[in-house]
Motif scaffolding. Sequence first.
Motif, mmCIF file in Angstrom:
data_model
loop_
_atom_site.group_PDB
_atom_site.id
_atom_site.type_symbol
_atom_site.label_atom_id
_atom_site.label_comp_id
_atom_site.label_asym_id
_atom_site.label_seq_id
_atom_site.Cartn_x
_atom_site.Cartn_y
_atom_site.Cartn_z
ATOM 1 N N MET A 202 -9.487 1.766 -0.923
ATOM 2 C CA MET A 202 -8.990 0.345 -1.350
ATOM 3 C C MET A 202 -8.745 -0.545 -0.060
ATOM 4 O O MET A 202 -8.289 0.131 0.809
ATOM 5 N N ASN A 203 -9.330 -1.953 -0.341
ATOM 6 C CA ASN A 203 -8.859 -2.820 0.790
ATOM 7 C C ASN A 203 -7.338 -2.986 0.573
ATOM 8 O O ASN A 203 -6.682 -2.631 -0.469
ATOM 9 N N CYS B 116 -0.489 6.806 -6.233
ATOM 10 C CA CYS B 116 -1.927 6.191 -6.363
ATOM 11 C C CYS B 116 -2.681 6.864 -4.925
ATOM 12 O O CYS B 116 -2.172 6.477 -4.056
ATOM 13 N N GLN C 164 -2.414 -4.684 -5.277
ATOM 14 C CA GLN C 164 -2.487 -4.640 -6.449
ATOM 15 C C GLN C 164 -2.154 -3.538 -7.338
ATOM 16 O O GLN C 164 -1.522 -3.542 -8.278
ATOM 17 N N ALA C 165 -2.540 -2.353 -6.620
ATOM 18 C CA ALA C 165 -2.315 -0.899 -7.386
ATOM 19 C C ALA C 165 -0.905 -0.828 -7.488
ATOM 20 O O ALA C 165 -0.463 -0.102 -8.445
ATOM 21 N N ARG D 172 0.872 -1.224 -0.025
ATOM 22 C CA ARG D 172 -0.081 -0.003 -0.030
ATOM 23 C C ARG D 172 0.820 1.327 -0.007
ATOM 24 O O ARG D 172 0.694 2.193 -0.681
ATOM 25 N N THR E 116 -4.889 5.414 -2.297
ATOM 26 C CA THR E 116 -5.403 3.951 -2.018
ATOM 27 C C THR E 116 -6.459 4.003 -0.685
ATOM 28 O O THR E 116 -7.133 2.931 -0.165
ATOM 29 N N ASN F 195 0.328 -2.775 -10.353
ATOM 30 C CA ASN F 195 -0.308 -2.213 -11.552
ATOM 31 C C ASN F 195 0.502 -0.674 -11.940
ATOM 32 O O ASN F 195 0.814 -0.423 -13.202
ATOM 33 N N GLU G 116 -5.870 -5.847 -0.391
ATOM 34 C CA GLU G 116 -5.308 -6.507 -1.683
ATOM 35 C C GLU G 116 -5.516 -5.562 -2.632
ATOM 36 O O GLU G 116 -4.835 -5.893 -3.602
ATOM 37 N N GLU G 117 -6.570 -4.736 -2.886
ATOM 38 C CA GLU G 117 -6.730 -3.861 -3.858
ATOM 39 C C GLU G 117 -5.459 -3.001 -3.982
ATOM 40 O O GLU G 117 -4.886 -2.623 -4.816
#
Length: 399
Positions: free
Chosen positions: A329-330, A324, A336-337, A316, A326, A340, A332-333
């Motif tokens: 976002m949880n 980003c 992943q960010a 994170r 975040t 990405n 995991e999201e």
Amino acid sequence: MFYSTFAHIFKITMKTNRIILNETSYFGVGTRNIIPEEVKKRNFHKAFIVTDNDLVKFGVVKQVTDVLDAASIPYSVFPEVKQNPTVTNVKAGVTAYAASGADFMIAIGGGSPTDTAKAIGIITNNPEFSDVVSLEGVANTRNKSVPVIALPTTAGTAAEVTINYVITDEEHVKKMVCVDPNDIPVLAIIDAELMSSMPKSLTAATGMDALTHAIEGYITKGAWEMSDMFELKAIEMIARHLPNAVENGKNLEARNGMATAQYIAGMGFSNVGLGAVHGMAHPLGAFYNIPHGVANALLLPYVMEYNMPAALEKYRHIAEAMGCDTANMNTEEAAQAAVNAVKALSLKIGIPQKLNEIGVKEEDLLQLAESAFADVCTPGNPRDVTIDDLFALYKKAYK
Ligand SMILES: NC(=O)c1ccc[n+]([C@@H]2O[C@H](COP(=O)([O-])OP(=O)(O)OC[C@H]3O[C@@H](n4cnc5c(N)ncnc54)[C@H](O)[C@@H]3O)[C@@H](O)[C@H]2O)c1
Ligand SMILES: [Fe+2]
């Protein structure tokens, strides 16, 4: 009683952390002009310049020798260093240094000349290790290297501030990582003007090497608060400056940002280690002479995905450092960010995305995995890896 119990607990639970950095470092456009003052102060007499022929051809070496000439500092030039420098390079350098009458070295280049200068300096002052192969891993040399002044011309490896050097053993087709606090350059001069001649592809690849150092150094097993501070700052600066440095090589603000960021990443990773991206990149250099930055850049997103479960919270912070948001976002999201964001940066600056595009042979993948498993950097990976895991990662990155 209380005290002794406390002391006992303290002793068995606290990890000792160590930081080794240059004696002095200078940062800033044009800062190479400080060399004569430092040479005089340190009572050095004649320089042995370790570099490569392309840097002579592109006039980068002249940017430094002009400063030496103006101050009447004598020097001789050893321009024979190859990309992914070899045992043969080091041997030739040790002989040439001994014949030169010099009493210090100036490394002008990317990681290859700086690493070669470190190896020459260590062997010269520790002749019992005259075979550089005997220095692989953590070496127990007794004496400090011949003093090295390091001027990086790429913004990637941070070899000017690390206690490592990487030499290719041609006979065993292997990149050897040598770790030795005695090798650290006494003086690092980070002058972005020496980097402005880098073409786009080299800027992109070496910049992604720096990002790989920052991310691997941030999540490596040995990381701690101080190295985290360096690595997060480096990630943020690289995300901000690398696209501009690639797009416009004459943009000295972007070049200076990258020059500083890659050094900051080195302040961290040199002291805490790296991970499987570097473990897997080294065999690609040894087998096919693939540039180090390209190998790291290509592998980084694949290994980040593999490492996600071992570093969820840190991902994170990586995502945030890369720009980003975040907040919604949880875990995991947000993780992943981060992956990405690295992929998007890599695509934006034109990094090749698959190993089959850069000359890797599918039939070699298992041998590459075996070699990566034995690499000095691999044990630092936050998630343990087996040869099968590394093989699967190479396959995923292949096509
Ligand atoms: N010591 C460490 O801690 C450490 C860390 C990471 C990587 N490394 C090692 O460093 C080596 C890679 O170094 P690198 O990526 O900096 O590249 P490099 O030193 O191998 O140079 C690559 C090419 O770029 C050219 N070049 C360099 N600066 C230039 C400039 N300003 N303008 C135009 N061309 C320029 C060189 O002439 C050479 O042809 C590898 O061997 C790698 O394993 C060492
Ligand atoms: Fe690297």
